[in-house]
Design an enzyme around this catalytic site. Structure first.
Site, PDB file in Angstrom:
ATOM      1  N   HIS A  93       0.804  -1.234   0.000  1.00  0.00           N
ATOM      2  CA  HIS A  93       0.000   0.000   0.000  1.00  0.00           C
ATOM      3  C   HIS A  93       0.832   1.277   0.000  1.00  0.00           C
ATOM      4  O   HIS A  93       0.510   2.249   0.695  1.00  0.00           O
ATOM      5  CB  HIS A  93      -0.949   0.004   1.196  1.00  0.00           C
ATOM      6  N   HIS A 168      -9.951   1.810   0.562  1.00  0.00           N
ATOM      7  CA  HIS A 168      -9.814   0.679   1.491  1.00  0.00           C
ATOM      8  C   HIS A 168     -10.884   0.649   2.587  1.00  0.00           C
ATOM      9  O   HIS A 168     -10.651   0.124   3.682  1.00  0.00           O
ATOM     10  CB  HIS A 168      -8.415   0.714   2.119  1.00  0.00           C
ATOM     11  N   GLU A 300     -11.826  -3.598  -2.656  1.00  0.00           N
ATOM     12  CA  GLU A 300     -10.816  -2.656  -3.132  1.00  0.00           C
ATOM     13  C   GLU A 300     -10.560  -2.853  -4.628  1.00  0.00           C
ATOM     14  O   GLU A 300      -9.773  -3.717  -5.011  1.00  0.00           O
ATOM     15  CB  GLU A 300      -9.499  -2.869  -2.368  1.00  0.00           C
TER      16      GLU A 300
END
Length: 335
Positions: A93, A168, A300
């Site tokens: 991420h 997210h 996501e």
């Protein structure tokens, strides 16, 4: 650093709270079958826990590249780049301080029938190991009484770079404090997943879901076969069979039987990480609610994980003169 603040979008039916810190959705209230409003996203009452890093990516936009990059390394146009290994042995991420952990600039905040807010962030060349300057924008809009739209764009100015942003949010359509989502039903418009190795990196295979515990091509309870997949679902689905509208593909339908709330999600991204909050344990959230394993579902939409190192995955490289565009349409209803 600019100040982290909370902003609101309210169209009289749906009420969104979002922060310029990580473009984070902290609260979204939508009606159930009786018109009762509940907050259907996991999160905290104040910004302090987000700023302290207590949130397991609750509600935020992650980048420059969402999901995992194997060993935190990739080569682009002959140059090798090294990224922080923030989820050993991989980079996850965007690194230690991805786009979820920075304050974005608010460039527009409109009220009215279709309220919206636009955030902008300038990501520097070399930030978290990624090449080139990148101008990123994200706009949240309440496009109808019970529809939320997110439009994300990123424009590189001087070097090619991988870009894959993801939203997210952890969804619980029974209300954020209603327990686990194993009774929610889900349908995912995907005939394939990208199976992973022991470090959660895709092997490169595109595997049919038919006759496996990953098959949600028809509506099934999330909990019906979750114990056949280890800790739970944390897998990238190949969005390859949804209907289209407004240039977006139908990705997923999530439904809570108790409240009758339904979320239909449409996107132009090639993949979607379906994650069932497998690692959430004893997080104290809004109103003192305690969030545990499987307390929410993340949907996501994204480029495929580790696509920068997998030549057979859709490319996530964006070059100067090109624009990355990723849209998500969250349609709430009851049925």
């Amino acid at each position: 650093m600019a100040e982290a603040k909370l902003f609101e979008l309210n169209n009289g039916t749906m009420h969104l709270k979002v922060s310029n810190f990580g473009c984070t959705i902290t609260s979204l209230s939508v009606p159930d079958k009786n018109g009762k409003l509940d907050d259907v996203v996991l999160g905290f009452d104040t910004l302090e826990p987000y700023l302290k890093g207590a949130a397991p990516y609750f509600g935020c936009i992650v980048g420059r590249v969402a999901n995992r990059i194997k060993d935190g390394k990739f080569t682009l146009d002959g140059t090798e780049h090294s990224l922080p290994i923030n989820k050993p042995p991989n980079s996850l991420h965007g690194g230690h301080e991805g786009y979820d952990k920075v304050v974005w600039e608010v460039t527009e905040h409109k009220q009215g029938e279709n309220p919206s807010i636009t955030f902008k962030y300038h990501s520097r060349d070399g930030e978290e190991g990624y090449p080139g300057d990148l101008a990123v924008t994200a706009t949240y809009t309440l496009t109808s009484a019970t529809t939320l739209r997110l439009d994300m764009e990123a424009v590189p100015s001087n070097k090619p770079t991988p870009v894959s942003l993801a939203q997210h949010t952890y969804w619980n359509l029974g209300g954020h404090n209603s327990g686990n989502v194993l009774d929610h039903s889900i349908q995912i418009w995907a005939k394939h997943v990208t199976p992973v190795d022991q470090n959660t990196i895709p092997t490169g295979e595109i595997m049919p879901v038919k006759d496996t515990a990953f098959d949600f091509s028809t509506e099934q309870k999330i909990g019906s076969r979750i114990h056949d997949v280890g800790m739970g679902y944390d897998h990238n689905y190949v969005l390859d069979c949804g209907d289209e509208k407004l240039g977006l593909k139908h990705a997923v339908k999530l439904k809570d039987p108790g409240s009758s709330r339904v979320l239909n999600l449409w996107t132009n991204a090639p993949g979607m990480q379906f994650y069932t909050a497998n690692y959430v344990n004893g997080v104290v959230g809004k109103g003192g609610a305690v969030y545990n394993k499987h307390c929410g579902a993340c949907l996501e939409t994204q480029g495929f994980p580790n696509a920068i190192n997998q030549p057979n995955f859709p490319s996530v490289v964006v070059r100067p003169g090109e624009k990355y565009q990723h849209s998500m349409l969250f349609e709430f209803s009851v049925e």
